[in-house]
Scaffold this motif. Structure first.
Motif, PDB file in Angstrom:
ATOM      1  N   CYS A 124       0.803  -1.227   0.000  1.00  0.00           N
ATOM      2  CA  CYS A 124       0.000   0.000   0.000  1.00  0.00           C
ATOM      3  C   CYS A 124       0.833   1.274   0.000  1.00  0.00           C
ATOM      4  O   CYS A 124       0.285   2.366  -0.184  1.00  0.00           O
ATOM      5  CB  CYS A 124      -0.943  -0.010   1.193  1.00  0.00           C
ATOM      6  N   SER A 125       2.136   1.172   0.211  1.00  0.00           N
ATOM      7  CA  SER A 125       3.003   2.354   0.138  1.00  0.00           C
ATOM      8  C   SER A 125       3.681   2.475  -1.229  1.00  0.00           C
ATOM      9  O   SER A 125       4.542   3.344  -1.420  1.00  0.00           O
ATOM     10  CB  SER A 125       4.071   2.291   1.238  1.00  0.00           C
ATOM     11  N   SER A 126       3.309   1.635  -2.178  1.00  0.00           N
ATOM     12  CA  SER A 126       4.019   1.526  -3.457  1.00  0.00           C
ATOM     13  C   SER A 126       4.151   2.856  -4.191  1.00  0.00           C
ATOM     14  O   SER A 126       5.254   3.273  -4.559  1.00  0.00           O
ATOM     15  CB  SER A 126       3.320   0.518  -4.374  1.00  0.00           C
ATOM     16  N   SER A 127       3.041   3.547  -4.456  1.00  0.00           N
ATOM     17  CA  SER A 127       3.144   4.758  -5.262  1.00  0.00           C
ATOM     18  C   SER A 127       3.678   5.938  -4.468  1.00  0.00           C
ATOM     19  O   SER A 127       4.227   6.882  -5.057  1.00  0.00           O
ATOM     20  CB  SER A 127       1.813   5.102  -5.940  1.00  0.00           C
ATOM     21  N   PHE A 183      -2.313  19.857   8.011  1.00  0.00           N
ATOM     22  CA  PHE A 183      -3.334  18.841   7.739  1.00  0.00           C
ATOM     23  C   PHE A 183      -2.644  17.539   7.369  1.00  0.00           C
ATOM     24  O   PHE A 183      -1.563  17.550   6.764  1.00  0.00           O
ATOM     25  CB  PHE A 183      -4.253  19.286   6.594  1.00  0.00           C
ATOM     26  N   ILE A 184      -3.256  16.412   7.733  1.00  0.00           N
ATOM     27  CA  ILE A 184      -2.730  15.089   7.391  1.00  0.00           C
ATOM     28  C   ILE A 184      -3.786  14.313   6.620  1.00  0.00           C
ATOM     29  O   ILE A 184      -4.913  14.134   7.111  1.00  0.00           O
ATOM     30  CB  ILE A 184      -2.331  14.285   8.655  1.00  0.00           C
ATOM     31  N   ASN A 185      -3.429  13.867   5.410  1.00  0.00           N
ATOM     32  CA  ASN A 185      -4.246  12.873   4.723  1.00  0.00           C
ATOM     33  C   ASN A 185      -3.773  11.528   5.253  1.00  0.00           C
ATOM     34  O   ASN A 185      -2.726  11.015   4.852  1.00  0.00           O
ATOM     35  CB  ASN A 185      -4.071  12.955   3.204  1.00  0.00           C
ATOM     36  N   ALA A 186      -4.514  10.985   6.192  1.00  0.00           N
ATOM     37  CA  ALA A 186      -4.100   9.778   6.897  1.00  0.00           C
ATOM     38  C   ALA A 186      -4.238   8.537   6.014  1.00  0.00           C
ATOM     39  O   ALA A 186      -5.045   8.509   5.088  1.00  0.00           O
ATOM     40  CB  ALA A 186      -4.931   9.605   8.167  1.00  0.00           C
ATOM     41  N   HIS A 187      -3.432   7.520   6.343  1.00  0.00           N
ATOM     42  CA  HIS A 187      -3.581   6.243   5.638  1.00  0.00           C
ATOM     43  C   HIS A 187      -4.985   5.709   5.880  1.00  0.00           C
ATOM     44  O   HIS A 187      -5.659   5.280   4.941  1.00  0.00           O
ATOM     45  CB  HIS A 187      -2.516   5.266   6.117  1.00  0.00           C
ATOM     46  N   ALA A 207      -2.016   2.093  -5.870  1.00  0.00           N
ATOM     47  CA  ALA A 207      -2.295   3.444  -6.364  1.00  0.00           C
ATOM     48  C   ALA A 207      -2.575   4.428  -5.231  1.00  0.00           C
ATOM     49  O   ALA A 207      -2.565   5.639  -5.446  1.00  0.00           O
ATOM     50  CB  ALA A 207      -3.494   3.421  -7.318  1.00  0.00           C
ATOM     51  N   ALA A 208      -2.829   3.931  -4.028  1.00  0.00           N
ATOM     52  CA  ALA A 208      -3.341   4.772  -2.944  1.00  0.00           C
ATOM     53  C   ALA A 208      -2.420   5.943  -2.614  1.00  0.00           C
ATOM     54  O   ALA A 208      -2.883   7.067  -2.396  1.00  0.00           O
ATOM     55  CB  ALA A 208      -3.582   3.931  -1.696  1.00  0.00           C
ATOM     56  N   GLY A 209      -1.112   5.713  -2.556  1.00  0.00           N
ATOM     57  CA  GLY A 209      -0.185   6.775  -2.205  1.00  0.00           C
ATOM     58  C   GLY A 209      -0.244   7.936  -3.181  1.00  0.00           C
ATOM     59  O   GLY A 209      -0.198   9.110  -2.783  1.00  0.00           O
ATOM     60  N   VAL A 246       0.989  20.009   3.988  1.00  0.00           N
ATOM     61  CA  VAL A 246       0.104  18.857   4.153  1.00  0.00           C
ATOM     62  C   VAL A 246       0.934  17.586   4.092  1.00  0.00           C
ATOM     63  O   VAL A 246       1.781  17.426   3.206  1.00  0.00           O
ATOM     64  CB  VAL A 246      -0.986  18.828   3.059  1.00  0.00           C
ATOM     65  N   MET A 247       0.692  16.682   5.035  1.00  0.00           N
ATOM     66  CA  MET A 247       1.366  15.378   5.075  1.00  0.00           C
ATOM     67  C   MET A 247       0.416  14.303   4.560  1.00  0.00           C
ATOM     68  O   MET A 247      -0.779  14.325   4.866  1.00  0.00           O
ATOM     69  CB  MET A 247       1.785  15.061   6.520  1.00  0.00           C
ATOM     70  N   SER A 248       0.953  13.368   3.779  1.00  0.00           N
ATOM     71  CA  SER A 248       0.163  12.256   3.252  1.00  0.00           C
ATOM     72  C   SER A 248       0.834  10.948   3.653  1.00  0.00           C
ATOM     73  O   SER A 248       1.999  10.718   3.335  1.00  0.00           O
ATOM     74  CB  SER A 248       0.053  12.354   1.727  1.00  0.00           C
ATOM     75  N   ASN A 249       0.100  10.093   4.362  1.00  0.00           N
ATOM     76  CA  ASN A 249       0.649   8.838   4.878  1.00  0.00           C
ATOM     77  C   ASN A 249       0.210   7.637   4.055  1.00  0.00           C
ATOM     78  O   ASN A 249      -0.949   7.553   3.633  1.00  0.00           O
ATOM     79  CB  ASN A 249       0.208   8.615   6.327  1.00  0.00           C
ATOM     80  N   SER A 250       1.144   6.702   3.856  1.00  0.00           N
ATOM     81  CA  SER A 250       0.857   5.446   3.141  1.00  0.00           C
ATOM     82  C   SER A 250       1.634   4.322   3.823  1.00  0.00           C
ATOM     83  O   SER A 250       2.863   4.307   3.783  1.00  0.00           O
ATOM     84  CB  SER A 250       1.268   5.549   1.670  1.00  0.00           C
ATOM     85  N   PHE A 251       0.916   3.388   4.428  1.00  0.00           N
ATOM     86  CA  PHE A 251       1.552   2.305   5.173  1.00  0.00           C
ATOM     87  C   PHE A 251       1.230   0.961   4.513  1.00  0.00           C
ATOM     88  O   PHE A 251       0.063   0.645   4.282  1.00  0.00           O
ATOM     89  CB  PHE A 251       1.071   2.286   6.628  1.00  0.00           C
ATOM     90  N   GLY A 252       2.272   0.171   4.222  1.00  0.00           N
ATOM     91  CA  GLY A 252       2.087  -1.062   3.481  1.00  0.00           C
ATOM     92  C   GLY A 252       2.285  -2.314   4.322  1.00  0.00           C
ATOM     93  O   GLY A 252       2.803  -2.258   5.444  1.00  0.00           O
ATOM     94  N   PHE A 253       1.887  -3.438   3.755  1.00  0.00           N
ATOM     95  CA  PHE A 253       2.143  -4.727   4.393  1.00  0.00           C
ATOM     96  C   PHE A 253       3.646  -4.893   4.635  1.00  0.00           C
ATOM     97  O   PHE A 253       4.479  -4.322   3.929  1.00  0.00           O
ATOM     98  CB  PHE A 253       1.642  -5.867   3.505  1.00  0.00           C
ATOM     99  N   GLY A 254       3.974  -5.702   5.620  1.00  0.00           N
ATOM    100  CA  GLY A 254       5.369  -5.916   5.960  1.00  0.00           C
ATOM    101  C   GLY A 254       5.965  -4.754   6.734  1.00  0.00           C
ATOM    102  O   GLY A 254       7.162  -4.735   7.031  1.00  0.00           O
ATOM    103  N   GLY A 255       5.134  -3.749   7.059  1.00  0.00           N
ATOM    104  CA  GLY A 255       5.609  -2.614   7.830  1.00  0.00           C
ATOM    105  C   GLY A 255       6.306  -1.552   7.013  1.00  0.00           C
ATOM    106  O   GLY A 255       6.988  -0.698   7.575  1.00  0.00           O
TER     107      GLY A 255
END
Length: 398
Positions: free
Chosen positions: A161-164, A289-293, A331-333, A378-387
């Protein structure tokens, strides 16, 4: 080193086929999460999805000829990237230059055609399959490179989920190190039975529209999208060129705690946000502002909240746009990076949907109504599997 600027954006998701249509849905709190019309799965009638409101055949209308090995993932990417290229007014000559890089991301890739490839492999007289070459997650990147004749460095990220978000970070580093003059960065994923079955096996799919950061959250809704951003160094653009925002900072970490969960003390999310602030030269209270995961899963929303409480003396306004699009995986990031860019460009924030009651342990409450607000960072968070956790910081261009 010069500033890295956003000069073009392109996006297609369940809430719109263009960047402008996406923004309209965000400002009107209109979610695209509903029953799917085009997905073929046993779960189509049972679960809601963030499905793009166009059939694969309609999306294929961008292609000069029909090619069976071109996947829905590829076509979604093509749609988004064409808008970004047009928006930045990049010429065919500029795309062909060795100084134009393409860094894309995907987790689904050609897995949306698994059934077709399986049928070919088990035919009475196997003759090979046209879908084999399009099965990898990098196939969509190679398709885009070929379609647009992109001449520079090409790479693909698959860090779940952090790919892009990582594709955007990598593109920025290419620019900073003089390996490219412009970087086309983003990602694409389509809905596929393979991934739906996998997430269902993890028991984290919700049977209702998701409720990020709510104590009664039941899980995520899968979605599909394509999103691309054009990054250029400030010294390489014309004074009259349109600029949306500045990519100010970024950070990546890996807590290696669990294949699909982050640790209770949220080391991975905390460290990537901290690193993003450091590379941006900012303090926590600079973030507006934070666009949270904000996946609306039990683990993510609690641990992301813990990380924000660790990092910020006062947690900034935050929200999760996955309540509009569903979780678009690789694509989420990039999708949420574009939403963060729109936050800054239009000086507005978009609310989380379906929230009622805060998580008892953390007590954090996301923004629940559209607001016009003065925003600088603005901060944008993207957290993927495996940490694998990544954070991006965008700044207002001044």
């Amino acid at each position: 080193m010069g500033r890295i600027l956003v000069t073009g954006v392109g996006l297609i998701s369940s809430i719109g086929n263009t960047v402008a249509a996406n923004r309209k849905s965000l400002t009107e709190a209109h979610s695209g999460i509903e029953k799917a019309s085009f997905l073929q799965s046993r779960y189509t009638s049972l679960l809601p999805f963030g499905e793009i409101k166009q059939s694969t055949e309609v999306l294929a209308g961008l292609m000069p000829i029909t090619q069976p090995q071109v996947t829905r993932t590829d076509l979604i990417a093509l749609h988004a990237l064409k808008e970004a290229i047009d928006d930045a007014q990049l010429s065919e000559q500029e795309l062909r230059k060795h100084s134009t890089a393409l860094i894309s991301a995907s987790t689904v890739g050609g897995m949306c055609l698994t059934d077709h490839m399986y049928a070919d492999a088990n035919a009475p007289v196997p003759t090979g399959s046209p879908y084999l070459s399009s099965y990898s997650n990098s196939a969509s990147t190679l398709f885009l490179q070929s379609f647009f004749n992109i001449g520079g460095i090409v790479n693909t990220f698959n860090t779940a989920c952090s790919s892009s978000a990582n594709a955007i970070m990598y593109g920025a580093r290419l620019l900073q190190n003089g390996l490219a003059e412009r970087a086309i960065v983003g990602g694409t994923d389509s809905l596929a039975k393979f991934t739906i079955n996998g997430f269902n096996a993890l028991m984290i799919l919700s049977d209702a529209p998701c409720r990020p950061f709510d104590v009664a959250r039941k899980g995520l809704n899968l979605g599909e999208a394509g999103a691309f951003i054009i990054l250029e160094k400030e010294e390489n653009i014309a004074p009259s060129q349109k600029v949306y925002a500045e990519l100010k900072g970024y950070g990546n970490s890996n807590d290696a705690y669990h294949p699909s969960s982050t640790s209770e003390n949220a080391d991975g999310p905390f460290l990537c946000m901290q690193e993003a602030l450091q590379t941006a030269g900012l303090q926590p209270d600079d973030i507006d502002f934070i666009n949270a995961h904000g996946t609306a899963t039990e683990n993510n929303d609690e641990t992301e909240s813990v990380a924000m409480l660790r990092l910020f003396d006062k947690v900034p306004a935050f929200a999760s746009t996955k309540s509009y699009t569903g979780h678009t995986l690789g694509a989420a990031g990039a999708v949420e990076a574009i939403y963060s860019i729109l936050n800054l460009h239009h000086q507005e924030i978009y609310p989380s949907l379906n929230f009622e009651t805060p998580i008892e342990k953390t007590g954090l409450i996301p923004v629940q109504a559209y607001e016009k607000r003065s925003l600088h960072y603005v901060m944008s968070n993207s957290f993927g599997f495996g940490g694998n956790c990544s954070s991006l910081i965008f700044g207002q261009y001044r």
